[in-house]
Design a protein around this motif. Structure first.
Motif: not given
Length: 249
Positions: A101-102, A121-126, A128-130
């Motif tokens: 979790v960024l 904002t979460i670090a994902t395989r895609l 960072p995703v908000s």
């Protein structure tokens, strides 16, 4: 659609939204463990919950950390609110254990009855995703005001990174001003009717995403367990990245 198959490949993530009704099922029994079992069925990477805390008293979390630790693959995004609560006005975000979790925050919105929005904002395989999680007002006028505020804030986030909005919009009409506000900036997915869980007719629960993401599949998670665990069924979506969002000047 019933239990969705897990998306394959590193370039996809699964998101879900679920109003867990404080753990009280259609059998009028409060059973938080049953909610954890539904979460396992969905197998999403990120889940926005509504009604995740008790309404009165200490407003304690329906899903205590020890329950999540021993009976799920998820941890709650820390929102730095009341000590015993998981969410903010019942809104919470769960991420698969091990995901970073960024950043995280709570957002105050105009309301007739207590409402709020949570974001992370979460670090994902895609990349960072908000994520914005919400539970909108029962009043149409207040829903519209809330949607306008949330959509504008989320539109700023999408200029920096892929952005998704999820939650119980409490909106029955497809042509409503609420959905029009969101659709100005985001694709509003047609997951299907999610309320009432035993005989779903209302598309109250929604997932929306920016143009940096594209839809692989979406639906309503309807299984015997989910039809009993809450009065809402979960909705889910598999998304993949299309392009990186333009950097704001």
């Amino acid at each position: 659609m019933n239990r969705p198959l897990r998306p394959s490949g590193p370039a996809r993530i699964r998101l879900a939204s679920y109003n867990i009704r404080k753990g009280v099922g259609t059998d009028r029994t409060r059973n938080p463990l049953r909610i954890c079992k539904v979460l396992a069925e969905i197998d999403a990477d990120i889940i926005c919950l509504q009604e995740a805390d008790r309404r009165f008293g200490s407003r304690a979390s329906v899903l205590p950390p020890v329950l999540l630790e021993h009976h799920s693959d998820y941890v709650a995004v820390p929102l730095d609110v009341q000590g015993d609560s998981m969410g903010w006005h019942g809104n919470a975000i769960l991420v698969r254990r091990g995901m970073e979790v960024l950043s995280h925050d709570i957002i105050h919105i105009p309301y007739l009855e207590p409402r709020g929005v949570v974001t992370a904002t979460i670090a994902t395989r895609l990349g960072p995703v908000s994520v914005f999680g919400m539970h909108l007002d029962l009043s149409g006028l207040w829903r519209l005001r809330q949607a306008r505020v949330i959509a504008e804030l989320a539109a700023k986030a999408r200029a920096e990174r892929a952005t998704v909005l999820m939650g119980d919009l409490n909106e029955w009409r497809r042509t409503s001003g609420t959905l029009r506000e969101f659709s100005r900036h985001f694709a509003v997915l047609d997951c299907g009717p999610s309320f009432h869980a035993r005989a779903p007719v209302g598309e109250l629960d929604r997932i929306m995403h920016c143009a940096s993401l594209t839809l692989e599949a979406c639906g309503v998670h309807r299984t015997p367990l989910a039809s009993t665990a809450s009065d809402h069924l979960p909705v889910w979506a598999d998304l993949k990245i299309v392009r990186k969002p333009p950097r704001s000047s």
